[in-house]
Enzyme design. Structure first.
Site, PDB file in Angstrom:
ATOM      1  CD  GLU A 142      -1.561  -2.373   1.848  1.00 54.20           C
ATOM      2  OE1 GLU A 142      -0.332  -2.648   1.891  1.00 54.20           O
ATOM      3  OE2 GLU A 142      -2.433  -3.144   2.288  1.00 54.20           O
TER       4      GLU A 142
ATOM      5  CE  LYS B 189       5.550  -0.852  -6.583  1.00 52.04           C
ATOM      6  NZ  LYS B 189       6.969  -0.555  -6.803  1.00 52.04           N
TER       7      LYS B 189
ATOM      8  NE  ARG C 199      12.740  -1.543  -8.022  1.00 55.38           N
ATOM      9  CZ  ARG C 199      13.657  -1.354  -8.974  1.00 55.38           C
ATOM     10  NH1 ARG C 199      13.748  -0.218  -9.608  1.00 55.38           N
ATOM     11  NH2 ARG C 199      14.483  -2.321  -9.283  1.00 55.38           N
TER      12      ARG C 199
ATOM     13  CB  CYS D   5      26.969  -4.504 -12.555  1.00 54.03           C
ATOM     14  SG  CYS D   5      25.648  -5.544 -12.010  1.00 54.03           S
TER      15      CYS D   5
ATOM     16  CD  GLU E 292      28.755   0.118 -11.906  1.00 51.12           C
ATOM     17  OE1 GLU E 292      27.823  -0.691 -11.902  1.00 51.12           O
ATOM     18  OE2 GLU E 292      28.863   1.031 -11.095  1.00 51.12           O
TER      19      GLU E 292
ATOM     20  CG  HIS F  67      23.652   2.239 -13.758  1.00 48.67           C
ATOM     21  ND1 HIS F  67      24.919   1.880 -14.132  1.00 48.67           N
ATOM     22  CD2 HIS F  67      23.121   1.158 -13.158  1.00 48.67           C
ATOM     23  CE1 HIS F  67      25.155   0.636 -13.749  1.00 48.67           C
ATOM     24  NE2 HIS F  67      24.078   0.181 -13.163  1.00 48.67           N
TER      25      HIS F  67
ATOM     26  CB  CYS G  79      24.981  -3.169 -16.216  1.00 46.77           C
ATOM     27  SG  CYS G  79      24.007  -4.405 -15.327  1.00 46.77           S
TER      28      CYS G  79
HETATM   29  N1  GLN Z   1      22.725 -10.403 -18.180  1.00 47.93           N
HETATM   30  C1  GLN Z   1      22.053  -9.489 -17.324  1.00 47.93           C
HETATM   31  C2  GLN Z   1      21.498  -8.324 -18.140  1.00 47.93           C
HETATM   32  O1  GLN Z   1      22.103  -7.938 -19.064  1.00 47.93           O
HETATM   33  C3  GLN Z   1      22.967  -8.951 -16.254  1.00 47.93           C
HETATM   34  C4  GLN Z   1      22.240  -8.078 -15.265  1.00 47.93           C
HETATM   35  C5  GLN Z   1      23.065  -7.650 -14.063  1.00 47.93           C
HETATM   36  O2  GLN Z   1      24.266  -7.705 -14.088  1.00 47.93           O
HETATM   37  N2  GLN Z   1      22.448  -7.213 -13.012  1.00 47.93           N
HETATM   38  O3  GLN Z   1      20.489  -7.788 -17.848  1.00 47.93           O
HETATM   39 ZN    ZN Z   2      25.371  -5.783 -14.369  1.00 49.81          ZN
END
Ligand code: GLN
Ligand code: ZN
Length: 763
Positions: A17, A19, A520, A648, A670, A699, A731
């Site tokens: 709720e 969220k 989340r 990542c 990353e 990101h 990523c």
């Molecule tokens: N293979 C996944 C993707 O590309 C890797 C995701 C992650 O590292 N959190 O979405």
């Molecule tokens: Zn990743």
């Protein structure tokens, strides 16, 4: 009578709720008053639920609109200057600006940094302090929520994050010593405690989870100073709450602090009870954390009762409190609604409500063994049925694991030999380009999945859709000019759930939501039994994608440690054992992919680092089995098959040896946000295998151009040999949109081509 209580309750609501109320408010669809009403209603409901489940006293101020560490910073006015005008004009807007950032009406404020709350999957906001920091009380949230609770007829205990943990969890932006701020912070705590006392609070719970970490002399001195000062304040009784581990070498310190009660995590720190009872000063309340606040299994009440009786013998019933090991924030609210789980599995589960009921049984049993007999017998039956269940224990899996020999965790040849064979098999250019796996999960992809799940689309409809998406994605990558392609992961909802749904031993709850951060939530899979893979899970889509192209198609799997880490894990065998079972199941998948003609296979382990135990002394044992599990998954293939892994995050320095021991042929990491600094760790270590430092920060919607990525590649080339380097994003691309993905990947391929020509020119 002993007192049944909890240290904190989930805030988000059984149906999330909070969220929905938050998101609706953020969208501007509802007012601040509507959000406050929902919040108040949830607090009321949760206090009542706890009381009805058997709690004698409830926590308050454990509620938060976003995060309790942010609440603490906000309460003590520890907010950066840039947010101050907004916070003064509109506290709620200021609070959410700190939590989420704002870009509106000329204001451009970023969100505070977010990081993991100890070793949980909850993330808190890291307060930003500076050397000249002053503190004062801003608002009266703890007092107001206390008054709310007593007005509703509860025995309530305000919860505060303690001053030392608060500072240790913060960062200073000017590099000054956080603990030096203690002198300025303590008077404000004292003032707050005195206000709580005036409001009528008899007890305040002061959380110092940092007491279970490795502490240095300065940290210890800070604890002594802080609690020495607070002892002098005009204040309620203080319950010092420690959790997430045992006190270990900090036990003498914790026992020496002049407080009125101590909470211990007896789930993780079972073996410290005896020692604590020896040193706990007379007259202290002992809050015994007897049921697991971090997991969803029913407790063994017979065992817990033995502990409780033992503690009772030492402190007496007036001074014994029975509680979960830590706040219940980390478990869902109520298991009774889980009607889609099989009856026996459901009967083994305890969410927040059931955990309080368990504590009630213990308390009743201490008061009158006869009265609690039936409840204890019922608990015993559940434990027994789980222990005997053939859904949990599968002999074939146990014997397969037992038969596993050391060779299973080793590739046939060492890396230099594999490298040659892979080069011959794959014929890739220098600085090969690839992506991390997923491509944009558009609205259309999510809708297709929803239609299929709801039965509106047949399997054939959904398959046709996925085949089209996959083909389009393959053509796109060919057109862009990437070297190692991926199928795009359109068929996957979540990188753990997708596998869990296809493995034996996993179950999925309907409402098992746990807050991850802010609004989340995650719904972790429940690993309840021995794990095995009945049929291949990913081969079909990888094989289909490979059939569309002559370029190498990378198979894509989530690694065993990540699957373990992001699930609720069974508590009837060591985590390492469960992880080995997952590793074996995934090994089967790896071999099937290879047999289907997939020559490059990526095994993602983004959660490897977050599994690190809280105490350094425990790291190596964890890393040993975590790395072994990855290797079991990866090592069955021929030398020619290239194994990739992906992680990542950007902290590798202290686990470099383990990362190298994974012996993946290629690792992608990353780095773009840290401008390749993290590569130094790999360079210093002389990391021997291949490495793809991310050059595109996925990101952010920002599209880096060719020059920017080229600059990063040139930096990478300074520290890593050119023949070791790959070119890839940070990523997966699932959160991005197609236009930006295209622009960024075109630039990425152009940057790779340029750096190739530069290296050739030098050679
Ligand atoms: N293979 C996944 C993707 O590309 C890797 C995701 C992650 O590292 N959190 O979405
Ligand atoms: Zn990743």
């Amino acid at each position: 009578m002993t007192t049944v209580t909890t240290l904190g309750f989930p805030r988000i609501g059984a149906r999330r709720e909070l969220k929905f109320a938050l998101e609706s408010y953020w969208r501007g669809d509802t007012t601040a008053d509507a959000l406050r009403d929902t919040a108040r209603e949830l607090r009321r409901r949760h206090w009542r639920l706890q009381r009805d489940a058997g709690a004698d006293a409830v926590p308050c101020n454990d509620f938060s609109l976003y995060d309790h560490v942010l609440d603490t910073a906000f309460l003590f006015d520890a907010i950066p200057d840039a947010y101050r005008a907004l916070a003064d004009a509109d506290p709620l807007a200021g609070y959410f600006a700190l939590a989420r950032g704002v870009q509106k009406d000329g204001a451009d404020l970023r969100a505070l940094e977010m990081t993991k709350w100890f070793d949980t999957n909850y993330h808190y906001l890291v307060p930003e302090l500076h050397g000249g920091q002053s503190f004062r009380l801003r608002g009266d949230k703890p007092v107001a929520e206390y008054l709310e609770a007593i007005a509703d007829g509860h025995v309530a205990r305000p919860v505060l994050l303690g001053p030392v943990s608060f500072l240790l969890l913060s960062k200073t932006v000017d590099g000054s010593d956080r603990l030096a701020l203690l002198d300025r912070l303590l008077p404000v705590y004292a003032e707050l405690l005195s206000r709580l006392k005036q409001a009528g609070a008899e007890w305040v719970q002061i959380d110092e989870p940092c007491l279970v970490l490795d502490l240095d002399d300065d940290d210890r001195a800070a604890f002594l100073k802080a609690y020495g000062a607070l002892a002098e304040a005009d204040r309620p009784n203080l319950l010092l709450a420690t959790y997430f581990g045992k006190l270990g070498d900090n036990l003498p310190l914790a026992a020496a602090l002049p407080v009125d009660g101590l909470h211990l995590d007896l789930v993780r720190g079972l073996d410290q009870l005896d020692e604590v009872l020896k040193v706990l000063p007379k007259g202290r309340v002992l809050s015994a954390g007897l049921v697991d606040g971090r997991n969803i299994w029913r407790a063994n009440l017979d065992n817990a009762l033995i502990l409780a009786k033992y503690a009772l013998g030492h402190v007496g019933e007036e001074r014994l409190w029975l509680a979960p090991s830590c706040s219940l924030l980390h478990v869902p609210v109520d298991a009774t609604g889980e009607k889609n789980l099989s009856g026996d599995l459901r009967s083994w589960l305890a969410f927040a409500r059931q955990k309080i009921e368990e504590l009630r049984v213990l308390s009743d049993a201490l008061a009158s063994p006869r009265a609690a007999e039936a409840a204890l017998a019922d608990a015993r039956d559940r434990i027994e049925s789980r222990r005997r269940s053939d859904k949990v224990h599968r002999a074939a899996i146990a014997s397969r694991l037992a038969a596993l020999d050391g060779a299973a965790a080793h590739r046939a040849s060492p890396y230099p030999q594999r490298r040659q064979k892979q080069a011959a098999a794959l014929r890739l250019p220098a600085f090969p380009t690839t992506t991390i796996g997923s491509f944009p999960q558009t609205q259309a992809v999510r809708e297709a999945r929803a239609h299929h799940k709801a039965g509106k689309w047949s399997d054939a409809d959904y398959d046709r859709f996925l085949a089209e998406e996959t083909e389009r994605c393959v053509r796109f990558q060919e057109e862009i000019g990437l070297d190692v392609l991926v199928h795009g992961e359109f068929e996957r909802n979540d990188m753990v759930e997708y596998f869990g749904e296809q493995l034996d031993g996993f179950a999925f709850t309907r409402n098992g939501w746990v807050q991850s951060y802010g609004s989340r939530c995650v719904k972790p899979p429940v690993i309840y039994g021995d794990v095995q893979r009945p049929v291949p899970m990913t081969v079909r889509w990888s094989q289909y994608a490979q059939s569309l192209t002559d370029r190498p198609m990378k198979g894509m799997l989530t690694g065993p440690v990540t699957v373990l880490q992001w699930s609720f894990v069974r508590d009837d065998q060591p985590r390492a054992q469960t992880c080995r079972q997952i590793a074996l199941a995934l090994r089967d998948e790896v071999l099937d992919l290879e047999a289907a003609g997939i020559g490059v296979i990526q095994i993602d382990e983004p959660a490897l680092r977050e599994g690190l135990p809280l105490r350094r002394a425990d790291w190596q044992a964890y890393l040993d089995w975590a790395v072994e599990c990855f290797r079991i998954t990866a090592s069955g293939v021929a030398d020619e098959t290239q194994v990739h892994t992906h992680m990542c995050y950007s902290e590798f320095n202290d686990i470099m040896e383990a990362v190298a021991a994974m012996d993946a042929d290629v690792i992608s990491i990353e780095t773009s946000r840290s401008r390749m600094e993290l590569l130094e760790a790999f360079a210093e270590f002389r990391y021997p295998n291949e490495i793809g430092p991310g050059v595109y920060d996925i990101h952010s919607p920002r599209v880096p151009d060719r020059e920017e990525m080229l600059a990063l590649l040139r930096k990478a080339r300074e520290v890593i040999a050119p023949e070791q380097l790959w070119v890839n994003p940070d990523c997966g691309l699932k959160t991005r949109a197609w236009p930006e993905t295209r622009a960024a990947l075109e630039a990425l391929v152009a940057a790779a081509r340029q750096i190739r020509s530069e290296v050739v020119a030098v050679a």
